[in-house]
Design an enzyme around this catalytic site. Sequence first.
Site, short mmCIF file in Angstrom:
data_model
loop_
_atom_site.label_atom_id
_atom_site.label_comp_id
_atom_site.label_asym_id
_atom_site.label_seq_id
_atom_site.Cartn_x
_atom_site.Cartn_y
_atom_site.Cartn_z
N LYS A 232 67.28 50.52 23.97
CA LYS A 232 67.51 50.32 22.53
C LYS A 232 66.16 50.00 21.90
O LYS A 232 65.45 49.11 22.37
CB LYS A 232 68.47 49.14 22.37
CG LYS A 232 68.69 48.64 20.97
CD LYS A 232 69.78 47.58 21.00
CE LYS A 232 70.10 47.01 19.64
NZ LYS A 232 69.31 45.83 19.31
P1 FBP Z 1 70.56 44.97 13.61
O1 FBP Z 1 71.27 46.33 13.55
O2 FBP Z 1 71.16 44.01 12.66
O3 FBP Z 1 69.07 45.14 13.46
O4 FBP Z 1 70.86 44.42 15.07
C1 FBP Z 1 70.17 44.89 16.17
C2 FBP Z 1 69.38 43.75 16.79
O5 FBP Z 1 68.64 44.17 17.92
C3 FBP Z 1 70.20 42.58 17.19
O6 FBP Z 1 70.76 42.76 18.42
C4 FBP Z 1 69.22 41.46 17.10
O7 FBP Z 1 69.76 40.26 16.79
C5 FBP Z 1 68.33 41.91 16.00
O8 FBP Z 1 68.44 43.28 15.86
C6 FBP Z 1 66.88 41.60 16.29
O9 FBP Z 1 66.22 41.61 15.09
P2 FBP Z 1 64.69 41.29 14.96
O10 FBP Z 1 64.07 42.63 14.84
O11 FBP Z 1 64.59 40.49 13.70
O12 FBP Z 1 64.26 40.55 16.17
#
Ligand code: FBP
Length: 322
Positions: A232
């Site tokens: 991811k």
């Molecule tokens: P989002 O679709 O809201 O971006 O979620 C994906 C994610 O990877 C979450 O699993 C995690 O909490 C967040 O994004 C991490 O965000 P950041 O980039 O602020 O660390």
Amino acid sequence: MVVSSGMDPGGTRGLSRVHRHLGGEAKTLNLSKYISLRVINVDAYQSVGIRRRMKRFFRRDGRALIFAMDHGFEHGPTDFEPVWEHVNPKVIIKKVTRAGVDGVMMLPGIARVAADEVRGRKGLMIKLTSKTALRPRDGQLLQSQLGYVEDAIKLGADAIAATVYWGSPAEDVMMRQFAEVANYAHDLGFPVVQFAYPRGPYINEKYGKKEDYRVVMYGARAAAETGADMIKTYWTGSKETFAKVVDAAAGVPVLLSGGAKTENPLDFLRVVSGVVEAGGAGAVVGRNIFQRENPEPMIKALLRVIHRNEEPEDAAKAEGLL
Ligand code: FBP
């Protein structure tokens, strides 16, 4: 079956609880008497398990839409303020599973509360590392271990996830955490997901931003090299550059990490469309779903783009988003 990652000569770093409890002894013990496995040909069994569990996320087209909700921990409950009832995991999980997502990702604590709501043929992904946004700045580039492979399995996980911030000063710690989770999960037949997020001072200095495709594809390659079964990562800004990320992942499915909610739903649908056109395997999406008053049309439009190759505009119109 002797379970030993061989990565920790001191003996107890692994994410396996059995390893921890047995300390150095675990290196020489046959653990099948502690974990009720009677495995003769480990390789054959584990690959079947990994394959079967991967199919709980991916449809026959090899793509998936997975709902992410580790935000209450990672960003704090303020992320739910736009639609406050979604702070209750049961409420939002019920909605997203009804709308047809292919899987759900959460941390072990919220899985204890809400995993029962993940009904039907959907994959449950449990993530074993995280950090709070409350930490001092110099700790923000580390995700710490908060659970064990066995915890995830007890919660019914179909896949186990961990983050690596490639390029972080704490890269070494996260890389070892990931390798140890992956080794142990693979021994037990569970696929492992790497949130491969390059970030750190050197990246900013050399490439300007963490979304530069050269950095993102480096992270994706590093994820594949460390044994990830799914990756991811960030959007690189164009389908041409994202296609390079997919190539660098050497056949390991690459999923988009959603990112902040876009005001116009079409903007997000266009990104996801770019991901699938580039050969990406779909998306893991949090805020673009749970920060919308009514997540259902967005989920259905995303499913049209991901699984039916619909144009973003057509998908948005069909679901009343335009
Ligand atoms: P989002 O679709 O809201 O971006 O979620 C994906 C994610 O990877 C979450 O699993 C995690 O909490 C967040 O994004 C991490 O965000 P950041 O980039 O602020 O660390």
